[in-house]
Design a protein around this motif. Structure first.
Motif, PDB file in Angstrom:
ATOM      1  N   UNK B   3     -21.942 -76.433 -21.733  1.00 34.92           N
ATOM      2  CA  UNK B   3     -21.796 -77.811 -22.169  1.00 34.92           C
ATOM      3  C   UNK B   3     -21.510 -78.796 -21.039  1.00 34.92           C
ATOM      4  N   UNK B   5     -23.085 -81.059 -17.982  1.00 34.73           N
ATOM      5  CA  UNK B   5     -24.413 -81.563 -17.618  1.00 34.73           C
ATOM      6  C   UNK B   5     -24.910 -81.022 -16.283  1.00 34.73           C
TER       7      UNK B   5
ATOM      8  N   UNK C  37     -21.014 -95.340 -16.683  1.00 35.41           N
ATOM      9  CA  UNK C  37     -22.448 -95.041 -16.704  1.00 35.41           C
ATOM     10  C   UNK C  37     -22.695 -93.804 -15.863  1.00 35.41           C
TER      11      UNK C  37
ATOM     12  N   UNK D  60     -17.419 -95.389  -8.301  1.00 41.45           N
ATOM     13  CA  UNK D  60     -18.169 -94.132  -8.417  1.00 41.45           C
ATOM     14  C   UNK D  60     -19.631 -94.432  -8.737  1.00 41.45           C
ATOM     15  N   UNK D  61     -20.524 -93.857  -7.959  1.00 42.50           N
ATOM     16  CA  UNK D  61     -21.961 -94.011  -8.204  1.00 42.50           C
ATOM     17  C   UNK D  61     -22.321 -93.248  -9.490  1.00 42.50           C
ATOM     18  N   UNK D  62     -23.201 -93.808 -10.279  1.00 45.55           N
ATOM     19  CA  UNK D  62     -23.564 -93.184 -11.561  1.00 45.55           C
ATOM     20  C   UNK D  62     -24.137 -91.782 -11.385  1.00 45.55           C
ATOM     21  N   UNK D  63     -24.823 -91.540 -10.282  1.00 49.79           N
ATOM     22  CA  UNK D  63     -25.423 -90.214 -10.060  1.00 49.79           C
ATOM     23  C   UNK D  63     -24.391 -89.146  -9.689  1.00 49.79           C
ATOM     24  N   UNK D  64     -23.161 -89.565  -9.413  1.00 52.59           N
ATOM     25  CA  UNK D  64     -22.100 -88.607  -9.041  1.00 52.59           C
ATOM     26  C   UNK D  64     -21.275 -88.156 -10.247  1.00 52.59           C
ATOM     27  N   UNK D  65     -21.557 -88.709 -11.400  1.00 46.20           N
ATOM     28  CA  UNK D  65     -20.745 -88.398 -12.585  1.00 46.20           C
ATOM     29  C   UNK D  65     -21.447 -87.359 -13.465  1.00 46.20           C
ATOM     30  N   UNK D  66     -20.715 -86.327 -13.838  1.00 42.72           N
ATOM     31  CA  UNK D  66     -21.229 -85.353 -14.797  1.00 42.72           C
ATOM     32  C   UNK D  66     -20.694 -85.700 -16.182  1.00 42.72           C
ATOM     33  N   UNK D  67     -21.303 -85.119 -17.190  1.00 44.19           N
ATOM     34  CA  UNK D  67     -20.840 -85.316 -18.562  1.00 44.19           C
ATOM     35  C   UNK D  67     -20.554 -83.935 -19.162  1.00 44.19           C
ATOM     36  N   UNK D  68     -19.423 -83.817 -19.833  1.00 43.03           N
ATOM     37  CA  UNK D  68     -19.045 -82.556 -20.470  1.00 43.03           C
ATOM     38  C   UNK D  68     -18.933 -82.795 -21.965  1.00 43.03           C
ATOM     39  N   UNK D  69     -19.600 -81.960 -22.742  1.00 45.06           N
ATOM     40  CA  UNK D  69     -19.544 -82.083 -24.197  1.00 45.06           C
ATOM     41  C   UNK D  69     -18.520 -81.091 -24.747  1.00 45.06           C
TER      42      UNK D  69
END
Lengths: 70, 70, 70, 70, 70, 70
Positions: B3, B5, C37, D60-69
């Motif tokens: 889970x 990304x 974002x 924080x640059x948007x491409x450096x952020x992950x998303x966890x569900x």
């Protein structure tokens, strides 16, 4: 490759390249059954002439790697 | 782990942890004889109780990976 | 989530997901009125089934964050 | 701040700065009870004169952020 | 610009902006004949109104830079 | 160097190397009077034998670069 400061150099074989207008997704099979996915620019994918079956090295700076414990 | 990304999840075993005041170096043996090195915070290394012999997963965002052609 | 070395874990709710051929933009409302974002792969957005209203956590490694003074 | 391409700008207050020879750890309280941790260079921490109680923005640059569900 | 922790600030002139649905490629001429390429979000490119001839600064965190020896 | 996907390759001369237990700071003079600072691992600095006066190339992935407008 020994002269790049980036600490993680994973040998592999390109299994798929998908390009969009600006970006490209490169799928790579590394040893031990590991599947890698790199997002690079389309320009880079074309300059390196990445294509299925090509031997490449995935390069990752040590500071970009997280560690997950079970 | 399914889970998150981040696309690149490499299983491995911690072979060495070296800590400094703020940072920690984690060396990991991944399948196929691949050696990985991650630089994380000392706080994270302690919170995860990383130590030699521990099974972990190295996590890398696809946009952080470069590709090198031979 | 406690077992990921990444130090910054921001809870939030997905407010919008826009996908392109390879990439996806995920807009997240975090506490205190903060708007986030994230750009991730489309593959990841689909695998995590990200959609409006879903509770997620934004994850950022401490070394990826800059600080700006007034 | 509106003129930086980085998409994620989180206002906060510095709660702690710890410096080592080369790096510095900056802890920041953001709105909604969010705790942030940034690792920057010691040079930067000194140039920005970061100290407890100072208002800053985490970038924080948007491409450096992950998303966890969940 | 003196108040951003990011250590690398390269002045330059935008020579080309190419946008896709989510991302934008910004080409920049820096001093000494250096050509830079940044991939940012389309949203950012529009918010900053980036266009050919515009003076900008490329910003790179020190931990994001690798070094290659000859 | 032409075979690395990373789009930004800045030639320069090392002006200073400062090492700590785990990390190293490398200062580089690039063309046009640009001063660069890279934080890499101490292991990498030693493996590349980085020292004052050495010609190197700074390598930055396009997705790691932000753009700042005046």
């Amino acid at each position: 490759m020994a002269k790049i400061s980036g600490r993680n150099k994973l040998p592999g074989v390109v299994t798929k390249v998908v390009t969009d207008k600006l970006m490209a997704k490169v799928e790579i099979d590394a040893p031990g059954g590991i599947k890698l996915v790199a997002i690079i620019t389309r320009d880079a994918a074309e300059e390196l002439r990445l294509r299925k079956g090509m031997k490449v090295t995935a390069l990752i700076k040590a500071t970009e790697m997280m560690v997950v414990a079970p």
